[in-house]
Design a protein around this motif. Structure first.
Motif, short mmCIF file in Angstrom:
data_model
loop_
_atom_site.label_atom_id
_atom_site.label_comp_id
_atom_site.label_asym_id
_atom_site.label_seq_id
_atom_site.Cartn_x
_atom_site.Cartn_y
_atom_site.Cartn_z
N ALA A 167 89.49 77.23 -44.55
CA ALA A 167 90.20 75.99 -44.81
C ALA A 167 91.71 76.16 -44.90
O ALA A 167 92.45 75.34 -44.40
N ARG A 227 100.04 71.55 -53.53
CA ARG A 227 99.54 70.42 -52.75
C ARG A 227 98.85 70.87 -51.48
O ARG A 227 97.84 70.31 -51.09
N ILE A 252 92.32 71.20 -53.22
CA ILE A 252 91.06 71.43 -53.93
C ILE A 252 90.62 72.89 -53.87
O ILE A 252 89.81 73.34 -54.67
N PHE A 253 91.20 73.66 -52.95
CA PHE A 253 90.74 75.05 -52.84
C PHE A 253 91.27 75.94 -53.95
O PHE A 253 90.81 77.07 -54.10
N PRO A 256 91.01 75.05 -57.48
CA PRO A 256 89.90 75.10 -58.44
C PRO A 256 88.65 75.76 -57.85
O PRO A 256 87.87 76.37 -58.57
N LEU A 257 88.50 75.66 -56.54
CA LEU A 257 87.29 76.23 -55.93
C LEU A 257 87.30 77.75 -55.88
O LEU A 257 86.31 78.36 -55.51
#
Lengths: 199, 192, 190
Positions: A29, A95, A99-100, A102-103
């Motif tokens: 990602a 930014r 989400i990666f 916290p992942l």
């Protein structure tokens, strides 16, 4: 165990990305630019190093029945700390990784090292293992990020390389390009470095 | 059973230590984050209202009342200069082609647009992304909308007309939808 | 967003595997046979939906009201881990048939980043409870679809003549890339 063996394992023989294929989500990602790859590398190395150190130093105090939840809490704490610092002091990276960050908690690489290494070994050697695995991960994603940025955007670290007329192949920065390139890189790694190392 | 309780307590202890540490880190970073967010929204507002010297943000209750009729509206800031309200900066979120588009809409006290600024979007580069990349698009909104709404059409030269980006109809319409809701909300709730 | 739009968007347009890269580990790990792929798909659908609803309620009623948003990651992952344990125990007792179909996959789900990813995205997108549930079901069905498609392909590729260096994971990744190009044709549908 010798430190050189640990590094050889982390970077080549048991490279988390190219051999073990773990922690793939973030690998695919966020490697669309070199900058993102570098930021993710730093975050993962920090979390891996800190969680390995803490877990190995309290390994004798952790009841074995609930070790996994405890590992997860420790990892999640460090991930949240990294996330907070990034949001405060490096908001652009915060930014673009989104989400990666916290992942990273569910990046199997970190839990796997906690379970299979840090919970069984001393503090110093576990720290070295964290560093080695983190480096193996970083090398792979920086390589992927470099190829994707050069071909997909015609730039390196945001600097344009080929001038105005270069038609970038957008497929490389798209999800599809990530899958295909990683497949090819693992293939090349298989026939070259890994084979040599195991022979 | 006794064992389970003991293990539960250990886990609780570990979690509380973790929570405590995080609370500590949070108290260091959250003021930095809050300050930066305030600066960011202020600098966007200053682009639309260069004369502004003060601002008042609407609280959640007031927003909820307005967004019941205008669902795109998320934030409203009253912009003040020399003690007088010179307009409102209204943040709207509308669905574009590649995801949500967040637009800051500046409405002047006389009902015309001070301007717009697309803050967040993930539209297709070269097509929908021109809502940001082509300055003329945002410029075409300036001083329009005194009649209560704007319509996208051609270069946006006519009265209350804004630029229609060819090949980016969905993106253009998404921005225009947010702008028109802001104009409506201004006329019905804010102007008096 | 309407519920139907969320559904179409998560299954086809923003498929969690092909466009958002969440849940790649199980996608690569258990996609070699149709049968295991189905079991994993079922288990993920079940846990993701349940976890999304529970984390949503905790976030809105506890974390938000107490101002403890920064504990989100830690709380969510603990909820998911305990939920997985609980589902495993419950299934064993209530439905041994279902347990044998998806039991072995349940422990793997804690570290499936899609479950945590969907839970966090639900909050970030500002969804309501119903939208959250819809998004979770859609995301899981999208995952399920991707898993089955690639498993069917891999069963065929097992008997195909593939260059030695690319056999196994590399060719799977390349196939997934081609599939992702196909899925990008859905862009703009919603």
């Amino acid at each position: 165990m010798k430190i050189s063996t640990i590094f050889k394992n982390g970077i080549i023989k048991e490279n988390p990305v190219l051999v073990q294929l773990i922690g793939m989500c973030s690998v695919l990602a966020i490697t669309n630019t070199v900058e993102n790859s570098l930021a993710m590398s730093a975050a993962v190395i920090a979390v891996l190093l800190l969680s390995n150190i803490v877990i190995s130093s309290i390994r004798k105090l952790i009841p074995s029945k609930i070790r996994i939840p405890i590992f997860i809490v420790i990892i999640a704490t460090f991930v949240t700390m990294v996330e907070m610092f990034m949001e405060a002091y490096a908001v652009d990276l915060y930014r673009s990784l989104g989400i990666f960050i916290p992942l990273i908690v569910v990046n199997c690489l970190i839990l796997a090292r906690a379970e299979s290494f840090a919970s069984k070994n001393g503090v110093f050697i576990s720290a070295m293992d964290g560093l080695a695995m983190g480096l193996g991960y970083s090398i792979a994603i920086i390589a992927l990020g470099t190829v994707r940025e050069i071909f997909g955007s015609g730039s390196f670290l945001g600097m344009s390389l080929f001038g105005e007329n270069f038609q970038a192949a957008a497929v490389f920065v798209s999800p599809a390009g990530a899958f295909i390139l990683l497949g090819i890189i693992i293939g090349i790694f298989n026939v070259t470095i890994k084979n040599k190392a195991t022979n | 059973m006794k064992d389970t309780i003991k293990l539960g307590l250990v886990l609780l202890l570990v979690t509380s230590i973790a929570g405590g540490i995080l609370a500590g880190v949070n108290s260091i970073t959250s003021p930095v984050i809050a300050e930066r967010q305030r600066m960011e929204s202020l600098s966007a507002i200053l682009e639309l209202f260069p004369d502004a010297d003060d601002s008042v943000e609407y609280d959640e209750g007031q927003i909820a009342e307005i967004s019941a009729s205008y669902p795109s509206i998320r934030e409203i800031t009253e912009v003040i200069s020399d003690g007088e309200t010179i307009g409102y900066a209204i943040t709207t979120v509308t669905g574009g082609y590649g995801g949500d588009i967040t637009t800051l809409v500046g409405v002047k006290a006389d009902g015309a647009l001070a301007g717009i600024k697309v803050l967040v979007m993930s539209e297709t580069p070269g097509l929908g992304a021109r809502i940001v990349d082509e300055p003329a698009f945002a410029e075409s909104f300036q001083n329009k909308g005194a009649g209560g709404s704007v319509t996208p059409s051609g270069e946006g030269a006519g009265e209350d007309e804004v630029m229609m980006l060819s090949g980016a109809t969905v993106s253009t319409n998404a921005v225009v939808k947010g702008v028109n809701e802001a104009l409506d909300a201004f006329a019905n709730y804010l102007s008096n | 967003m309407s519920l139907f739009a969320i559904m179409v968007s998560t299954i086809l347009v923003n498929n969690y595997i092909f466009a958002r890269f969440l849940g790649i580990c199980p996608f690569l790990g258990v996609s070699n046979k149709m049968e295991t792929a189905t079991g994993m798909g079922l288990a993920v659908t079940f846990v993701t939906t349940l976890a999304s609803i529970i984390t949503y309620i905790i976030q809105r009623n506890i974390l938000d009201t107490l101002g403890l948003e920064y504990l989100q990651t830690i709380v969510f992952i603990l909820v998911i881990a305990s939920l997985v344990q609980f589902v495993e125990l419950a299934l064993k007792k209530i439905s041994p048939g279902l347990y044998s179909a998806m039991g072995v996959f349940l422990p793997l789900i804690t570290t499936n980043c899609m479950v945590l990813g969907v839970a966090i995205l639900n909050i970030q997108e500002g969804f309501t409870l119903v939208q959250t549930a819809t998004n979770a079901v859609g995301a899981s069905l999208g995952f399920f679809l991707a898993l089955i498609l690639i498993a069917a392909l891999r069963e065929k590729m097992d008997i195909a003549d593939i260059p030695e260096a690319l056999a196994g994971f590399p060719i799977t990744l390349i196939a997934a890339g081609l599939m992702s190009i196909a899925f990008s044709g859905f862009a703009g549908l919603v």
